[in-house]
Design an enzyme around this catalytic site. Structure first.
Site, PDB file in Angstrom:
ATOM      1  N   ASN A 149       0.742  -1.205  -0.117  1.00 60.42           N
ATOM      2  CA  ASN A 149      -0.084  -0.055   0.022  1.00 60.42           C
ATOM      3  C   ASN A 149       0.814   1.141   0.041  1.00 60.42           C
ATOM      4  O   ASN A 149       0.489   2.350  -0.671  1.00 60.42           O
ATOM      5  CB  ASN A 149      -0.899  -0.131   1.082  1.00 60.42           C
ATOM      6  CG  ASN A 149      -0.427  -0.187   2.565  1.00 60.42           C
ATOM      7  OD1 ASN A 149       0.852  -0.429   2.645  1.00 60.42           O
ATOM      8  ND2 ASN A 149      -1.266   0.211   3.447  1.00 60.42           N
ATOM      9  N   GLY A 224       3.275  -5.361   7.496  1.00 66.08           N
ATOM     10  CA  GLY A 224       2.364  -5.793   6.822  1.00 66.08           C
ATOM     11  C   GLY A 224       1.269  -6.474   7.645  1.00 66.08           C
ATOM     12  O   GLY A 224       0.967  -5.926   8.785  1.00 66.08           O
ATOM     13  N   SER A 225       0.513  -7.728   7.309  1.00 65.11           N
ATOM     14  CA  SER A 225      -0.678  -8.120   8.014  1.00 65.11           C
ATOM     15  C   SER A 225      -0.379  -8.672   9.492  1.00 65.11           C
ATOM     16  O   SER A 225       0.685  -9.314   9.547  1.00 65.11           O
ATOM     17  CB  SER A 225      -1.439  -8.956   7.085  1.00 65.11           C
ATOM     18  OG  SER A 225      -0.551 -10.190   6.699  1.00 65.11           O
ATOM     19  N   VAL A 226      -1.407  -8.809  10.324  1.00 63.63           N
ATOM     20  CA  VAL A 226      -1.011  -9.655  11.589  1.00 63.63           C
ATOM     21  C   VAL A 226      -0.779 -11.229  11.251  1.00 63.63           C
ATOM     22  O   VAL A 226       0.170 -11.637  11.788  1.00 63.63           O
ATOM     23  CB  VAL A 226      -2.255  -9.398  12.459  1.00 63.63           C
ATOM     24  CG1 VAL A 226      -2.198 -10.198  13.616  1.00 63.63           C
ATOM     25  CG2 VAL A 226      -2.457  -7.884  12.811  1.00 63.63           C
ATOM     26  N   GLY A 229       2.725 -11.529  10.204  1.00 62.39           N
ATOM     27  CA  GLY A 229       3.620 -11.024  11.349  1.00 62.39           C
ATOM     28  C   GLY A 229       3.684 -11.990  12.362  1.00 62.39           C
ATOM     29  O   GLY A 229       4.841 -12.191  13.206  1.00 62.39           O
ATOM     30  N   GLU A 244       5.288  -4.240  12.198  1.00 62.59           N
ATOM     31  CA  GLU A 244       4.330  -2.779  12.030  1.00 62.59           C
ATOM     32  C   GLU A 244       3.109  -3.697  11.275  1.00 62.59           C
ATOM     33  O   GLU A 244       3.164  -3.777  10.105  1.00 62.59           O
ATOM     34  CB  GLU A 244       4.923  -1.775  10.961  1.00 62.59           C
ATOM     35  CG  GLU A 244       6.428  -1.209  11.852  1.00 62.59           C
ATOM     36  CD  GLU A 244       6.100  -0.253  12.994  1.00 62.59           C
ATOM     37  OE1 GLU A 244       4.965   0.049  13.393  1.00 62.59           O
ATOM     38  OE2 GLU A 244       6.902   0.031  13.491  1.00 62.59           O
ATOM     39  N   CYS A 278      -3.092   1.033   6.891  1.00 64.66           N
ATOM     40  CA  CYS A 278      -3.008   0.520   8.288  1.00 64.66           C
ATOM     41  C   CYS A 278      -3.821   1.573   9.387  1.00 64.66           C
ATOM     42  O   CYS A 278      -4.479   1.038  10.083  1.00 64.66           O
ATOM     43  CB  CYS A 278      -1.641   0.108   8.594  1.00 64.66           C
ATOM     44  SG  CYS A 278      -0.432   1.548   8.534  1.00 64.66           S
TER      45      CYS A 278
HETATM   46  P1  NAP Z   1       1.166  -9.218   3.683  1.00 64.70           P
HETATM   47  O1  NAP Z   1       0.191 -10.236   3.031  1.00 64.70           O
HETATM   48  O2  NAP Z   1       1.312  -9.581   5.414  1.00 64.70           O
HETATM   49  O3  NAP Z   1       2.248  -9.062   3.078  1.00 64.70           O
HETATM   50  C1  NAP Z   1       3.285  -8.013   3.470  1.00 64.70           C
HETATM   51  C2  NAP Z   1       4.863  -8.357   2.941  1.00 64.70           C
HETATM   52  O4  NAP Z   1       5.048  -9.591   3.649  1.00 64.70           O
HETATM   53  C3  NAP Z   1       4.600  -8.556   1.318  1.00 64.70           C
HETATM   54  O5  NAP Z   1       5.856  -8.197   1.074  1.00 64.70           O
HETATM   55  C4  NAP Z   1       4.497 -10.039   1.354  1.00 64.70           C
HETATM   56  O6  NAP Z   1       5.213 -10.781   0.126  1.00 64.70           O
HETATM   57  C5  NAP Z   1       5.411 -10.649   2.539  1.00 64.70           C
HETATM   58  N1  NAP Z   1       5.089 -11.982   3.066  1.00 64.70           N
HETATM   59  C6  NAP Z   1       4.085 -12.703   2.990  1.00 64.70           C
HETATM   60  N2  NAP Z   1       4.209 -13.824   3.529  1.00 64.70           N
HETATM   61  C7  NAP Z   1       5.368 -13.944   4.303  1.00 64.70           C
HETATM   62  C8  NAP Z   1       6.259 -14.763   4.989  1.00 64.70           C
HETATM   63  N3  NAP Z   1       5.643 -15.954   5.149  1.00 64.70           N
HETATM   64  N4  NAP Z   1       7.498 -14.552   5.376  1.00 64.70           N
HETATM   65  C9  NAP Z   1       8.023 -13.534   4.964  1.00 64.70           C
HETATM   66  N5  NAP Z   1       7.279 -12.325   4.140  1.00 64.70           N
HETATM   67  C10 NAP Z   1       6.093 -12.812   3.855  1.00 64.70           C
HETATM   68  O7  NAP Z   1       0.188  -7.976   3.822  1.00 64.70           O
HETATM   69  P2  NAP Z   1      -0.456  -6.981   2.620  1.00 64.70           P
HETATM   70  O8  NAP Z   1      -1.615  -7.687   2.538  1.00 64.70           O
HETATM   71  O9  NAP Z   1       0.501  -7.031   1.498  1.00 64.70           O
HETATM   72  O10 NAP Z   1      -0.266  -5.686   3.462  1.00 64.70           O
HETATM   73  C11 NAP Z   1      -1.540  -5.084   4.137  1.00 64.70           C
HETATM   74  C12 NAP Z   1      -1.389  -5.190   5.630  1.00 64.70           C
HETATM   75  O11 NAP Z   1      -0.217  -4.507   6.093  1.00 64.70           O
HETATM   76  C13 NAP Z   1      -2.476  -4.786   6.232  1.00 64.70           C
HETATM   77  O12 NAP Z   1      -2.989  -5.511   7.394  1.00 64.70           O
HETATM   78  C14 NAP Z   1      -1.997  -3.056   6.714  1.00 64.70           C
HETATM   79  O13 NAP Z   1      -2.628  -2.667   7.915  1.00 64.70           O
HETATM   80  C15 NAP Z   1      -0.609  -3.539   7.169  1.00 64.70           C
HETATM   81  N6  NAP Z   1       0.230  -2.429   7.316  1.00 64.70           N
HETATM   82  C16 NAP Z   1       0.758  -1.876   8.280  1.00 64.70           C
HETATM   83  C17 NAP Z   1       1.473  -1.023   8.307  1.00 64.70           C
HETATM   84  C18 NAP Z   1       2.112  -0.213   9.498  1.00 64.70           C
HETATM   85  O14 NAP Z   1       3.078   0.374   9.852  1.00 64.70           O
HETATM   86  N7  NAP Z   1       1.651  -0.817  10.875  1.00 64.70           N
HETATM   87  C19 NAP Z   1       1.693   0.057   7.323  1.00 64.70           C
HETATM   88  C20 NAP Z   1       1.034  -0.450   6.087  1.00 64.70           C
HETATM   89  C21 NAP Z   1       0.316  -1.729   5.994  1.00 64.70           C
HETATM   90  P3  NAP Z   1       4.215 -11.161  -1.114  1.00 64.70           P
HETATM   91  O15 NAP Z   1       3.896  -9.572  -1.806  1.00 64.70           O
HETATM   92  O16 NAP Z   1       5.285 -11.824  -2.107  1.00 64.70           O
HETATM   93  O17 NAP Z   1       3.300 -12.138  -0.612  1.00 64.70           O
END
Ligand code: NAP
Length: 470
Positions: A149, A224-226, A229, A244, A278
C-alpha cells in the site's frame, strides 16, 4: 526488472507479471527467486558488512543525502510508477514520494547522531574504579519486508535507518507492487558499495519465509498483516524483529465535536488510498445525539469524491490493489448488510474499483468492523456516551492509532489515557503521520517503533566497554 544482488542484476527462469490494477495491463515482470538466490543475497550482504562499517558516519550521511537529491530529481517518474502499480491517485503518489524524500533526509541527518553514554559503574556494588561507556553497534544484515500500500516510503523507513546504522540490507519487495522499491534500490546501489543493498523478489511465503528463518540474518523489519507478522515472530528465532502490523483504528466523535472538521477527518481517513491504509479510519464511533446530522453531511462529502483513472490529477479515489481485493471488500460489506447494516452511499464494485461507501447501523460485533477491512468504507457505530465509545474503541485485537473529535478536555484526556493504541490524536483522525514521530501499535498491531530516530534503536545493539582503572 531484475533483482540486485552484490551489485549485479540477476534474473530467474520463472517470472511474475506486475499488473496495473486500473486496466489489467502488464507493466513489467519480476523474477521469482528461490532459495539458492536468497542464499546468494545473504552471502552478498554478509560480505559487504566490512565495507560499510569501515565508512565514517560523515560519509554515510553524505551518500544518503546524495540519494535524497537523486530521488527528488525523479519525483514525478517515481510517482507515476507508483500509481501504475498500486492504482492510487497520482496526487497521493506524489505525497508518498515527498514523504520518502523526507524519511531519507531524516535518516541522513540522524546518521551523525548515534551516541552511546557513560555509565557510572561505581553506583553499583564493587563498581568503584571503572570508567565505562556504551557504544551502539550495527546488527549486521537486516531483512526488510514491506506491503503493497505504501511500498516506497515503508521500505525506506526500514532501509534508510538500517544503512545509516551501518547494517547491510536485503529487501523483499511486495509482489503486487515491487517496481518503485526496486528502482529506488538502484539509486542506493549507485552510492554504496556492492552488496550493501540487495533485492530479492518472489513469493513472500517462500523466499520471504526463507530469509526470515536464516541464521545468517540478524534482524527482520516487517510491515504487513497480523497473520504474516505472527508467523514471522514465531520463525525468526533469536534475531531482533520489528513488526508494524494492521490496524482497525477508531474515530470517536463526541456530541460537542466540530462536525465539519470530523467529516474532513473521515474523508481523508477512510478513503485515502481507497481505504488501504493501516492507520485508516476503520470505525466511526459517534454520539447518537449528533449522528443523523453527521451522516447526512458525510454522504454529501463522500459523493464529491472522483473515482477514475488514477493518473488523472482530478481523481481522488483510485482502484484497490486488485480485483480480488475489491471482491473481498464487497463481500465484507454485503455480509454486514445481511446482518442489518444500511448502505447510505456507494456499495458497488467494478473490477478493482470499489465505491466510497458510508454504511450506517453497524454493530460492533459485525465482521466488517471486527476484522481489518482494507477498502474505502466508513462504518457508522452509534453510541450513547463516552464510556460506551471507549469500550467499543478498545474492543478489537488491534491498537495502532486512534482519533477523537471533541472540545471537552476531560473527554479528550480520558480517550488519550484509556484507548489502547500507539497514538491517540485529538481533533485529528488516526490517518496522520509525520515521518519523525514514533510510530508503532499496541496489542496485535505490532512490536517496536519506526520513525527514523526510533528505528535507530531497533537497528543497533548496545555494547558496554568498561576500563578497570584501579
Ligand atoms: P501481507 O500479506 O502480510 O504482506 C506483506 C509483505 O510480507 C509482502 O511483501 C509479502 O510478500 C510478505 N510476506 C508474505 N508472507 C510472508 C512470509 N511468510 N514471510 C515473510 N514475508 C512474507 O500484507 P499485505 O496484504 O501486503 O498488506 C496489508 C497489511 O499491511 C494490512 O494489514 C495493513 O494494515 C498492514 N500495514 C501496516 C502498516 C504499519 O506501519 N503498521 C503499514 C502499512 C500496512 P508477497 O507480496 O510476495 O506476498
Amino acid at each position: 526488472m531484475d533483482m540486485l544482488i552484490g551489485g549485479k542484476h540477476i534474473s530467474s527462469e520463472d517470472l511474475e507479471e506486475v499488473i496495473n490494477p486500473y486496466n489489467g495491463e502488464v507493466i513489467d515482470t519480476i523474477p521469482i527467486a528461490h532459495r539458492q538466490i536468497a542464499d546468494m543475497a545473504i552471502e552478498a550482504a554478509n560480505d559487504a558488512k566490512s565495507a560499510l562499517t569501515e565508512m565514517s558516519a560523515f560519509k554515510i550521511s553524505n551518500k544518503l543525502f546524495n540519494v535524497v537529491d537523486k530521488l527528488r530529481e525523479k519525483r514525478q517518474e517515481f510517482a507515476e510508477l507508483l500509481t501504475l502499480e498500486v492504482g492510487k491517485p497520482i496526487n497521493e503518489s506524489l505525497v508518498e514520494v515527498d514523504r520518502s524524500i523526507e524519511t531519507l533526509k531524516l535518516a541522513a541527518e540522524e546518521a551523525k547522531r548515534i551516541y552511546g553514554e557513560s555509565v557510572p559503574l561505581d553506583a553499583g556494588l564493587n563498581g568503584k574504579g571503572f570508567f565505562a561507556f556504551t557504544q551502539r553497534m550495527p546488527l549486521g544484515v537486516v531483512v526488510a519486508i514491506a506491503p503493497f500500500n505504501y511500498p516506497l516510503n515503508l521500505t525506506i523507513h526500514k532501509i534508510a535507518p538500517a544503512i545509516a546504522c551501518k547494517n547491510t540490507v536485503i529487501v523483499k519487495p511486495p509482489s503486487e507492487a515491487p517496481l518503485t522499491v526496486m528502482k529506488f534500490c538502484e539509486l542506493l546501489n549507485e552510492e554504496f558499495p556492492d552488496g550493501v543493498v540487495n533485492v530479492v523478489t518472489g513469493y513472500g511465503s517462500e523466499v520471504g519465509d526463507y530469509l526470515v528463518n536464516s541464521a545468517d540474518v540478524d534482524k527482520v523489519s516487517f510491515t504487513g498483516s497480523v497473520p504474516t507478522g505472527l508467523m514471522i515472530s514465531q520463525k525468526a528465532g533469536m534475531k531482533k524483529v520489528t513488526l508494524e502490523l494492521g490496524g482497525n483504528d477508531p474515530m470517536i466523535v463526541l456530541k460537542d465535536a466540530d462536525i465539519d472538521k470530523a467529516i474532513k477527518g473521515v474523508i481523508n481517513g477512510a478513503f485515502l488510498n481507497a481505504g488501504q491504509v493501516c492507520m485508516g479510519v476503520k470505525r466511526i464511533i459517534i454520539d447518537e445525539s449528533i449522528a443523523d446530522e453527521f451522516v447526512q453531511k458525510l454522504v454529501v462529502a463522500t459523493e464529491k469524491l472522483v473515482m477514475g483513472n488514477p493518473q488523472d490529477s482530478k481523481t481522488t479515489l483510485g482502484t484497490l490493489i486488485s480485483k480480488k481485493a475489491a471482491i473481498q471488500v464487497e463481500q465484507a460489506v454485503n455480509d454486514a448488510v445481511e446482518k442489518g447494516a444500511k448502505i447510505l452511499t456507494g456499495g458497488n464494485r467494478e473490477d478493482a474499483f470499489y465505491e466510497a461507501t458510508v454504511i450506517d447501523n453497524v454493530s460492533p460485533d459485525m465482521d466488517l468492523v471486527q476484522n481489518e477491512t482494507f477498502g474505502p468504507i466508513a462504518p457508522i457505530i452509534r453510541v450513547k456516551n463516552l464510556d460506551e465509545a471507549i469500550e467499543i474503541a478498545n474492543d478489537t485485537e488491534y491498537g495502532l492509532q486512534a482519533g477523537v473529535f471533541t472540545n471537552d478536555y476531560y473527554a479528550a484526556m480520558r480517550c488519550a489515557n484509556e484507548i489502547e493504541a500507539g497514538t491517540v490524536f485529538v481533533n485529528k483522525q488516526s490517518t496522520f503521520r509525520t515521518d519523525n514521530m514514533p510510530f508503532g501499535g499496541f496489542k496485535n498491531s505490532g512490536i517496536g517503533k519506526e520513525g527514523v530516530k526510533y528505528a535507530f534503536d531497533e537497528m543497533t545493539k548496545t555494547k558496554l566497554i568498561g576500563l578497570n582503572l584501579r
